[in-house]
Design an enzyme around this catalytic site. Structure first.
Site, PDB file in Angstrom:
ATOM      1  CG  HIS A 137     150.255  55.723  24.752  1.00  8.31           C
ATOM      2  ND1 HIS A 137     149.979  57.276  24.629  1.00  8.31           N
ATOM      3  CD2 HIS A 137     149.118  55.119  24.507  1.00  8.31           C
ATOM      4  CE1 HIS A 137     148.707  57.296  24.062  1.00  8.31           C
ATOM      5  NE2 HIS A 137     148.134  56.148  24.010  1.00  8.31           N
ATOM      6  CB  CYS A 156     143.542  56.124  27.188  1.00  5.21           C
ATOM      7  SG  CYS A 156     142.605  56.540  25.892  1.00  5.21           S
ATOM      8  CG  HIS A 162     145.883  51.934  24.507  1.00  4.80           C
ATOM      9  ND1 HIS A 162     146.039  52.538  25.641  1.00  4.80           N
ATOM     10  CD2 HIS A 162     145.839  52.818  23.696  1.00  4.80           C
ATOM     11  CE1 HIS A 162     146.067  53.868  25.524  1.00  4.80           C
ATOM     12  NE2 HIS A 162     145.952  54.302  24.301  1.00  4.80           N
ATOM     13  CG  HIS A 164     147.880  55.049  19.431  1.00  5.19           C
ATOM     14  ND1 HIS A 164     146.159  55.002  19.290  1.00  5.19           N
ATOM     15  CD2 HIS A 164     147.755  55.318  20.801  1.00  5.19           C
ATOM     16  CE1 HIS A 164     145.677  55.360  20.347  1.00  5.19           C
ATOM     17  NE2 HIS A 164     146.699  55.625  21.162  1.00  5.19           N
ATOM     18  CG  ASP A 202     159.072  51.423  15.086  1.00  2.00           C
ATOM     19  OD1 ASP A 202     157.876  51.410  15.193  1.00  2.00           O
ATOM     20  OD2 ASP A 202     159.778  50.614  14.288  1.00  2.00           O
ATOM     21  CG  HIS A 203     157.988  47.681  16.866  1.00  2.00           C
ATOM     22  ND1 HIS A 203     157.704  48.451  15.709  1.00  2.00           N
ATOM     23  CD2 HIS A 203     157.355  46.545  16.617  1.00  2.00           C
ATOM     24  CE1 HIS A 203     157.229  47.913  14.873  1.00  2.00           C
ATOM     25  NE2 HIS A 203     156.947  46.730  15.201  1.00  2.00           N
ATOM     26  CD  GLU A 247     147.174  59.182  20.675  1.00  2.00           C
ATOM     27  OE1 GLU A 247     148.235  59.256  21.656  1.00  2.00           O
ATOM     28  OE2 GLU A 247     146.028  59.820  21.078  1.00  2.00           O
TER      29      GLU A 247
HETATM   30 NI    NI Z   1     146.163  56.041  23.328  1.00  2.48          NI
END
Ligand code: NI
Length: 257
Positions: A137, A156, A162, A164, A202-203, A247
């Site tokens: 995100h 961020c 980036h 998570h 997901d992904h 997160e």
């Molecule tokens: Ni983040």
């Protein structure tokens, strides 16, 4: 005042020696189901000792009464977590020291599947299942200038995003069905969460791949809200009681019914 005591129990035959550094009882000398029980009690600490109760008294109830009963139950055949939790509540609540009241019981069948019961919630059991998804995100508000985004979100707001590894904990609450003994069938629970949430997140790059976040900043708070909206009302007759999204190991957001 509340006090929590956790015990790790292997649901196997009794042994005579306590040797396991993980504090399991009986010691893990053979293959057996391992469960974790958290007992939350309430009462007034003794003015002299400062103790609400001696935690070894709680251990004693779990080791000497709960473990043998659960072992006997599982020897009879497959046993639902709802049934094991109800049994455990009955055993523990009647064997606590005077003045100590059982408030909560949390039974972890696996680290990802936990059954809960709370005093006052008569007949109700909650189930928490954990799921994982990996996503990228970028924290970014289209109404902000680049400088404002940088100031608000720091690195961020990196334009290329980036990632998570998110942990999603979903809790359902309901009364066990009179016939099946289940609050909700676990395979259906897992399938619904996968179909409604995991498959779409997901992904993925949340900002680019997921329409929900085209204009909505994918903060962990907003991710939690989006997941709640996808799941709410989907588990009849059980209700969605809680959604928690981790997160990082240090940060989660949570919504409750
Ligand atoms: Ni983040």
């Amino acid at each position: 005042m509340k006090l929590m005591r956790e015990a790790r129990l292997s649901i196997g035959p009794a042994r005579t020696q306590r040797t396991n550094p993980w504090a399991g009882w009986p010691p893990a000398t053979h293959l057996a189901p391992y469960i974790t029980l958290q007992v939350v009690v309430e009462g007034e600490p003794d003015p002299a000792s400062g103790y609400l109760c001696d935690i070894h008294d709680i251990d004693g109830v779990l080791f000497d009464y709960v473990q043998p009963r659960l072992f006997a139950e599982t020897q009879r055949g497959p046993c639902a977590g709802e049934h094991l939790l109800s049994n455990t509540w009955g055993i523990v609540s009647h064997r606590l020291p005077p003045g100590v009241r059982l408030q909560e019981l949390h039974l972890a069948i696996t680290p990802y599947l936990i059954y809960h019961h709370y005093a006052g919630a008569v007949g109700m059991i909650s189930i928490t299942q954990s799921f994982e998804f990996a996503a990228a995100h970028r924290l970014y508000c289209s109404d902000y200038t680049p400088e404002q985004n940088l100031q608000a979100f720091g690195k961020c707001s990196n334009p290329n995003g980036h990632g998570h590894n998110y942990i999603l904990e979903v809790t359902l609450r309901g009364e066990p069905d009179r016939t099946t003994g289940l609050v909700y069938a676990l395979p259906k629970f897992e399938q619904l969460v996968h179909d409604l949430v995991i498959d779409s997140l997901d992904h993925k790059h949340l900002n680019l791949d997921c329409p929900e976040f085209t204009r909505l900043n994918p903060s962990v708070e907003n991710i939690t809200r989006v997941i709640w909206d996808k799941l709410q009302g989907k588990f009849h007759p059980a209700v969605l009681a809680q959604v928690r999204v981790w997160e990082t190991p240090k940060t989660y957001a949570q919504l409750n019914a």
